[in-house]
Write a protein that holds these residues in place. Structure first.
Motif, PDB file in Angstrom:
ATOM      1  N   ASN A  31      30.439   9.457 -28.764  1.00  0.00           N
ATOM      2  CA  ASN A  31      31.307   8.528 -28.050  1.00  0.00           C
ATOM      3  C   ASN A  31      30.779   8.312 -26.650  1.00  0.00           C
ATOM      4  N   ALA A  32      30.617   7.071 -26.232  1.00  0.00           N
ATOM      5  CA  ALA A  32      30.288   6.723 -24.849  1.00  0.00           C
ATOM      6  C   ALA A  32      31.498   6.018 -24.252  1.00  0.00           C
ATOM      7  N   ASP A  33      31.405   5.625 -22.986  1.00  0.00           N
ATOM      8  CA  ASP A  33      32.525   4.956 -22.334  1.00  0.00           C
ATOM      9  C   ASP A  33      32.868   3.635 -23.016  1.00  0.00           C
ATOM     10  N   ASP A  34      31.848   2.923 -23.476  1.00  0.00           N
ATOM     11  CA  ASP A  34      32.097   1.575 -23.972  1.00  0.00           C
ATOM     12  C   ASP A  34      31.704   1.373 -25.418  1.00  0.00           C
ATOM     13  N   HIS A  35      31.187   2.398 -26.083  1.00  0.00           N
ATOM     14  CA  HIS A  35      30.806   2.215 -27.480  1.00  0.00           C
ATOM     15  C   HIS A  35      30.734   3.546 -28.213  1.00  0.00           C
ATOM     16  N   THR A  36      30.691   3.468 -29.526  1.00  0.00           N
ATOM     17  CA  THR A  36      30.487   4.645 -30.368  1.00  0.00           C
ATOM     18  C   THR A  36      29.127   4.509 -31.036  1.00  0.00           C
ATOM     19  N   ARG A  37      28.360   5.586 -31.034  1.00  0.00           N
ATOM     20  CA  ARG A  37      27.016   5.562 -31.618  1.00  0.00           C
ATOM     21  C   ARG A  37      26.968   6.376 -32.905  1.00  0.00           C
ATOM     22  N   VAL A  38      26.412   5.772 -33.948  1.00  0.00           N
ATOM     23  CA  VAL A  38      26.161   6.455 -35.219  1.00  0.00           C
ATOM     24  C   VAL A  38      24.653   6.643 -35.337  1.00  0.00           C
ATOM     25  N   ASP A  98      33.481   3.168 -42.907  1.00  0.00           N
ATOM     26  CA  ASP A  98      34.843   2.629 -42.894  1.00  0.00           C
ATOM     27  C   ASP A  98      35.383   2.663 -41.470  1.00  0.00           C
ATOM     28  N   LEU A  99      35.956   1.531 -41.030  1.00  0.00           N
ATOM     29  CA  LEU A  99      36.380   1.381 -39.643  1.00  0.00           C
ATOM     30  C   LEU A  99      37.897   1.219 -39.519  1.00  0.00           C
ATOM     31  N   ASN A 100      38.410   1.584 -38.350  1.00  0.00           N
ATOM     32  CA  ASN A 100      39.817   1.354 -38.031  1.00  0.00           C
ATOM     33  C   ASN A 100      40.074  -0.083 -37.605  1.00  0.00           C
ATOM     34  N   GLU A 101      39.034  -0.725 -37.038  1.00  0.00           N
ATOM     35  CA  GLU A 101      39.183  -2.082 -36.533  1.00  0.00           C
ATOM     36  C   GLU A 101      37.813  -2.747 -36.457  1.00  0.00           C
ATOM     37  N   THR A 102      37.816  -4.044 -36.287  1.00  0.00           N
ATOM     38  CA  THR A 102      36.575  -4.812 -36.205  1.00  0.00           C
ATOM     39  C   THR A 102      35.741  -4.372 -35.004  1.00  0.00           C
ATOM     40  N   GLN A 103      34.430  -4.294 -35.198  1.00  0.00           N
ATOM     41  CA  GLN A 103      33.518  -3.897 -34.137  1.00  0.00           C
ATOM     42  C   GLN A 103      32.334  -4.856 -34.050  1.00  0.00           C
ATOM     43  N   ARG A 104      31.816  -5.026 -32.858  1.00  0.00           N
ATOM     44  CA  ARG A 104      30.544  -5.731 -32.671  1.00  0.00           C
ATOM     45  C   ARG A 104      29.437  -4.707 -32.882  1.00  0.00           C
ATOM     46  N   VAL A 105      28.450  -5.039 -33.707  1.00  0.00           N
ATOM     47  CA  VAL A 105      27.467  -4.055 -34.161  1.00  0.00           C
ATOM     48  C   VAL A 105      26.072  -4.378 -33.648  1.00  0.00           C
ATOM     49  N   LYS A 106      25.368  -3.331 -33.240  1.00  0.00           N
ATOM     50  CA  LYS A 106      23.967  -3.436 -32.836  1.00  0.00           C
ATOM     51  C   LYS A 106      23.224  -2.284 -33.487  1.00  0.00           C
ATOM     52  N   SER A 107      22.080  -2.550 -34.115  1.00  0.00           N
ATOM     53  CA  SER A 107      21.335  -1.484 -34.787  1.00  0.00           C
ATOM     54  C   SER A 107      19.851  -1.598 -34.494  1.00  0.00           C
ATOM     55  N   PHE A 108      19.158  -0.455 -34.542  1.00  0.00           N
ATOM     56  CA  PHE A 108      17.713  -0.433 -34.329  1.00  0.00           C
ATOM     57  C   PHE A 108      17.153   0.910 -34.775  1.00  0.00           C
ATOM     58  N   LEU A 109      15.837   0.935 -35.011  1.00  0.00           N
ATOM     59  CA  LEU A 109      15.128   2.150 -35.399  1.00  0.00           C
ATOM     60  C   LEU A 109      14.465   2.772 -34.171  1.00  0.00           C
ATOM     61  N   LEU A 110      14.429   4.098 -34.118  1.00  0.00           N
ATOM     62  CA  LEU A 110      13.759   4.816 -33.040  1.00  0.00           C
ATOM     63  C   LEU A 110      12.654   5.694 -33.612  1.00  0.00           C
ATOM     64  N   ARG A 119      14.896   7.939 -36.318  1.00  0.00           N
ATOM     65  CA  ARG A 119      16.341   7.744 -36.356  1.00  0.00           C
ATOM     66  C   ARG A 119      16.672   6.269 -36.550  1.00  0.00           C
ATOM     67  N   LEU A 120      17.762   6.037 -37.260  1.00  0.00           N
ATOM     68  CA  LEU A 120      18.362   4.716 -37.364  1.00  0.00           C
ATOM     69  C   LEU A 120      19.667   4.771 -36.580  1.00  0.00           C
ATOM     70  N   VAL A 121      19.788   3.906 -35.579  1.00  0.00           N
ATOM     71  CA  VAL A 121      20.935   3.930 -34.669  1.00  0.00           C
ATOM     72  C   VAL A 121      21.804   2.707 -34.904  1.00  0.00           C
ATOM     73  N   VAL A 122      23.109   2.940 -35.003  1.00  0.00           N
ATOM     74  CA  VAL A 122      24.086   1.860 -35.111  1.00  0.00           C
ATOM     75  C   VAL A 122      25.100   2.038 -33.988  1.00  0.00           C
ATOM     76  N   ASP A 123      25.154   1.086 -33.075  1.00  0.00           N
ATOM     77  CA  ASP A 123      26.101   1.127 -31.962  1.00  0.00           C
ATOM     78  C   ASP A 123      27.263   0.188 -32.250  1.00  0.00           C
ATOM     79  N   LEU A 124      28.490   0.683 -32.042  1.00  0.00           N
ATOM     80  CA  LEU A 124      29.700  -0.085 -32.301  1.00  0.00           C
ATOM     81  C   LEU A 124      30.415  -0.365 -30.992  1.00  0.00           C
ATOM     82  N   PHE A 125      30.647  -1.645 -30.711  1.00  0.00           N
ATOM     83  CA  PHE A 125      31.283  -2.074 -29.469  1.00  0.00           C
ATOM     84  C   PHE A 125      32.608  -2.777 -29.770  1.00  0.00           C
TER      85      PHE A 125
END
Length: 438
Positions: A31-38, A98-110, A119-125
């Motif tokens: 968890n960050a201040d403005d997003h959740t990272r998977v 599975d989400l509680n609510e709609t999220q804006r998604v950003k993903s990338f490989l590291l 790593r495969l990163v998925v950020d949820l905003f």
């Protein structure tokens, strides 16, 4: 070919093909201040497709030809993520968040970095904060005027690493990101006790902040000084002591400084910054810094803080070190990086986990900051309006009259006279008046 040899060859070929398949070895949430990272840990790079579905809200990841390690899909719900399911889509691995609510998604490989694999990163905003990258504290709070009409100087405190980036690891399992946050919070508490200072924490919990965002946040908070806290590791466990660094755009002052800068500048690769997040203003920033005023001020702050650290224990380098640290590139905010100790040294790792030692570290750093603003008060601040009150020194553990005189650039004789001292013995906590000249 004999039957046994053929079987061995087929077995070896089967093992090679199996090893060539991507595998998800684990899934982690931050968890960050403005997003959740998977974060999905992979044994190699992989091709994937991502799409979202509604009613109910979910994110679907199809990873080409991949497998998943048993138990890797088990995770504790966090933020908008309710859970994770895995299955097959033909030959591909399908993962459903599975989400509680709609999220804006950003993903990338590291790619692998600093001992951490693919790593495969998925950020949820939150869609309502779609334009936000890092949530900031309102500037009105950070720059509030005091009752006497004079504002407090703002001390931006950066706890190094965080979230996906653990920083250096100690032999007994200590993580640099946890140590730096503990020291940063202690430092912030002491700063807020000072009559003319106010703290601003770049991060106040365990989340990742890209390096360029750290100094940008300090600038947005109109910080008067930026202090980045670290506790690095060395190959030799015997390495010990604190060090203080400032930015250099002309090469490192020593091989040690170059090594530390290279390690700290890896933070974005470890913590997870996509190519689209790269800083494109480096040339302009370094051009601005070449004017010298900010770098000169940084040097003074660093010297004062290093003097304070010398009073509480060993220092690794007795002079301020210089190297090209990304986190110190604010063109208009005096900035320093403090390596509090070597977490790789068993004795220093133990000290870093001791609240009393962390308090001593914070006290030494505050003393250096106080001395800087006492001699170089920004216009309109409490320090500029109260020069006599500002030129005071609170005696810390291990300090001597000679060291205090050296730090404030006054003679011991003037210090004795100003404070009516009949002995050079000092008691911790005593407030000394600092004369205006030697």
């Amino acid at each position: 070919m004999p039957r046994l040899s053929l079987l061995l060859c087929l077995s070896a070929l089967s093992g090679t093909l199996a090893a060539a398949s991507p595998e998800v070895g684990g899934v982690r949430l931050w968890n960050a201040d403005d997003h959740t990272r998977v974060v999905l840990d992979l044994n190699q790079s992989a091709s994937y497709k991502l799409f979202t579905l509604a009613n109910p809200d979910r994110i679907v990841l199809d990873i080409q030809g991949a497998e998943i390690k048993p138990g890797a899909a088990a995770l504790v719900p966090l933020g908008p993520v309710k859970g994770l399911r895995s299955g097959r889509q033909g030959r591909d691995l399908r993962l459903v968040l599975d989400l509680n609510e709609t999220q804006r998604v950003k993903s990338f490989l590291l790619p692998p970095a600093a001992g951490i694999g693919h790593r495969l990163v998925v950020d949820l905003f939150d869609p309502e904060n779609a334009k936000s990258t890092i949530k900031t504290v309102p500037l009105v709070v950070a720059q509030a005027a005091e009752s006497d009409g004079q504002r407090k100087v703002v001390v931006a405190i950066d706890a190094g690493h965080g979230g996906e980036d653990p920083g250096a690891l100690g032999g007994n399992g200590s993580r640099e990101k946890n140590i730096t946050l503990a020291v940063a919070k202690e430092l912030a508490a002491l700063v807020d006790q000072e009559p003319g200072m106010k703290s601003f924490l770049i991060r106040d919990s365990d989340f990742f902040v890209p390096l360029n965002k750290r100094y940008e946040l300090a600038r947005e908070a109109k910080a008067d000084v930026f202090i980045s806290i670290h506790a690095d590791a060395a190959l030799a466990k015997s390495a010990k002591g604190s060090s203080v660094f400032v930015l250099s755009n002309r090469g490192a002052s020593s091989e040690f400084a170059r090594m530390i800068a290279n390690q700290e500048n890896q933070s974005d690769l470890v913590g997870g910054v996509s190519i689209g997040d790269k800083d494109t203003t480096l040339a302009k920033v370094l051009l601005d810094l070449s004017q010298g005023a900010t770098m000169e001020a940084s040097e003074i702050v660093a010297t004062n803080v290093l003097t304070g650290l010398k009073n509480i224990g060993n220092v690794h380098k007795h002079e301020v070190q210089r190297a090209n640290f990304v986190v110190l590139r604010a063109p208009d905010v005096p900035s320093i990086l403090v390596e509090t100790a070597f977490i790789s040294n068993p004795t220093e790792e133990k000290r870093l986990n001791d609240p009393e030692h962390r308090s001593n570290l914070a006290t030494a750093i505050v003393a250096g900051i106080r001395d800087y603003f006492s001699t170089s008060p920004p216009i309109g601040t409490w320090y500029a309006a109260n020069p006599q009150k500002a030129r005071q020194h609170i005696v810390s553990p291990g300090e001597s009259l000679s060291l205090i005189a050296e730090r404030h650039r006054v003679s011991i004789a003037r210090l004795r006279t100003e404070n009516s001292l009949t002995t050079d013995t000092l008691h911790v906590g005593r407030v000394l008046k600092i004369p205006t000249s030697s």
